[in-house]
Design an enzyme around this catalytic site. Structure first.
Site, PDB file in Angstrom:
ATOM      1  N   ASN A   1     -18.091 -20.927 -38.050  1.00 51.03           N
ATOM      2  CA  ASN A   1     -16.946 -20.021 -38.189  1.00 51.03           C
ATOM      3  C   ASN A   1     -15.907 -20.453 -37.164  1.00 51.03           C
ATOM      4  O   ASN A   1     -16.185 -20.439 -35.952  1.00 51.03           O
ATOM      5  CB  ASN A   1     -17.379 -18.572 -37.941  1.00 51.03           C
ATOM      6  CG  ASN A   1     -16.211 -17.664 -37.619  1.00 51.03           C
ATOM      7  OD1 ASN A   1     -15.095 -17.884 -38.076  1.00 51.03           O
ATOM      8  ND2 ASN A   1     -16.459 -16.649 -36.811  1.00 51.03           N
TER       9      ASN A   1
ATOM     10  N   MET B   1     -10.760 -16.279 -40.977  1.00 49.57           N
ATOM     11  CA  MET B   1     -11.809 -17.275 -40.840  1.00 49.57           C
ATOM     12  C   MET B   1     -13.087 -16.797 -41.530  1.00 49.57           C
ATOM     13  O   MET B   1     -13.119 -15.720 -42.123  1.00 49.57           O
ATOM     14  CB  MET B   1     -12.079 -17.543 -39.358  1.00 49.57           C
ATOM     15  CG  MET B   1     -10.913 -18.212 -38.641  1.00 49.57           C
ATOM     16  SD  MET B   1     -11.326 -18.653 -36.950  1.00 49.57           S
ATOM     17  CE  MET B   1      -9.722 -19.191 -36.386  1.00 49.57           C
ATOM     18  N   CYS B   2     -14.125 -17.577 -41.409  1.00 47.46           N
ATOM     19  CA  CYS B   2     -15.389 -17.293 -42.078  1.00 47.46           C
ATOM     20  C   CYS B   2     -16.201 -16.267 -41.291  1.00 47.46           C
ATOM     21  O   CYS B   2     -15.806 -15.820 -40.219  1.00 47.46           O
ATOM     22  CB  CYS B   2     -16.196 -18.582 -42.220  1.00 47.46           C
ATOM     23  SG  CYS B   2     -15.257 -19.948 -42.915  1.00 47.46           S
ATOM     24  N   GLN B   3     -17.355 -15.889 -41.831  1.00 48.29           N
ATOM     25  CA  GLN B   3     -18.286 -15.040 -41.099  1.00 48.29           C
ATOM     26  C   GLN B   3     -19.688 -15.604 -41.216  1.00 48.29           C
ATOM     27  O   GLN B   3     -20.040 -16.248 -42.212  1.00 48.29           O
ATOM     28  CB  GLN B   3     -18.242 -13.597 -41.615  1.00 48.29           C
ATOM     29  CG  GLN B   3     -16.967 -12.871 -41.210  1.00 48.29           C
ATOM     30  CD  GLN B   3     -17.174 -11.381 -41.044  1.00 48.29           C
ATOM     31  OE1 GLN B   3     -18.287 -10.881 -40.976  1.00 48.29           O
ATOM     32  NE2 GLN B   3     -16.072 -10.663 -40.968  1.00 48.29           N
TER      33      GLN B   3
END
Length: 259
Positions: A108, A1-3
């Site tokens: 996120n 996933m994103c940060q």
């Protein structure tokens, strides 16, 4: 996933040190290489940079790392795509106007099969669940407070309500700010640190870089940095509990004052 990376402080401050380590995770020390973005509030204005290139290969990211833009509210994001193709319109943060202010949001997580209906005012430009969620949040606030921005004490419970609803559909870590208040919600993973006097040196995890904040600050400065995971290895970061929605102002969490 994103940060996620955020900064809230009591005096305009640059985020170059934190962004140096954070941006390395966009393809060098981690694989969040599907685009990146950052937003800086400067008065009523909001300066934004987004790029579908990874943050380690983007010339725009090089510029941000080297140029000390001073702000009291900053949100940055590095993307690992779960919904939506790698494209400029799908890069976070996203920005919209509400009550004569810019609002900026980065997410996120993943909200599977999320598709809001009955939207009257805010529409997503890209095709991410994140932007759709942001539009729903602002649509809800606009409907609940049609005559203008309410006091934070009235805004917070409504934002908590819509946040809980969205979090029930998936993973919903986010950062949100209007340049006045800074909101941070933890669904699974988010932490923060408050730097204030007496300042000390900090060393990045992702790059061999150390900064001694005693040389760069005054005794009255205070800076809160919020990130998905800690950015430094010689400081104590505070984890945000899952389900908790924090409000930061002037570099401090003030949520307890709202209850």
């Amino acid at each position: 996933m994103c940060q996620l990376l955020g900064m809230n402080c009591n005096v305009p401050t640059d985020i170059c040190f934190s962004f140096e380590g954070f941006s390395a995770r966009g393809g060098k020390t981690d694989d969040h290489s599907d685009g990146w973005g950052i937003a800086f509030f400067e008065g009523k204005g909001c300066r934004m940079f987004i790029d579908p290139k990874s943050s380690v290969s983007s010339p725009i990211a090089d510029f941000v790392r080297c140029y000390p833009i001073h702000s009291t509210h900053v949100i940055a994001h590095i993307r690992k795509a779960t919904q939506g193709e790698i494209a400029l319109e799908n890069c976070h943060p996203f920005r919209r106007e509400l009550w004569g202010q810019y609002w900026v949001f980065a997410h996120n997580g993943d909200l599977p099969n999320f598709s809001p209906v009955g939207m009257q005012f805010y529409q997503a430009v890209g095709n991410t669940d994140s932007e759709k969620a942001f539009c729903l949040m602002l649509e809800t606030l606009r409907e609940r407070f049609p005559f203008g921005k309410p006091p934070l004490e009235e805004l917070y419970p409504v934002l908590q309500e819509v946040t809980d609803k969205l979090a029930s559909t998936g993973i919903f870590n986010y950062l949100l700010t209007n340049g006045e208040h800074f909101f941070a919600h933890c669904s699974t993973k988010l932490c923060y640190i408050v730097r204030q006097a007496p300042f000390a040196a900090a060393h990045l995890i992702d790059e061999d870089v150390t900064v001694d904040f005693r040389e760069l600050t005054t005794p009255s400065d205070r800076v809160a940095v919020i990130a998905t995971t800690p950015l430094t290895d010689n400081e104590v970061w505070t984890p945000i509990a899952p389900g908790e929605l924090l409000v930061f102002q002037d570099g401090l969490p003030i949520t307890k004052e709202l209850s």
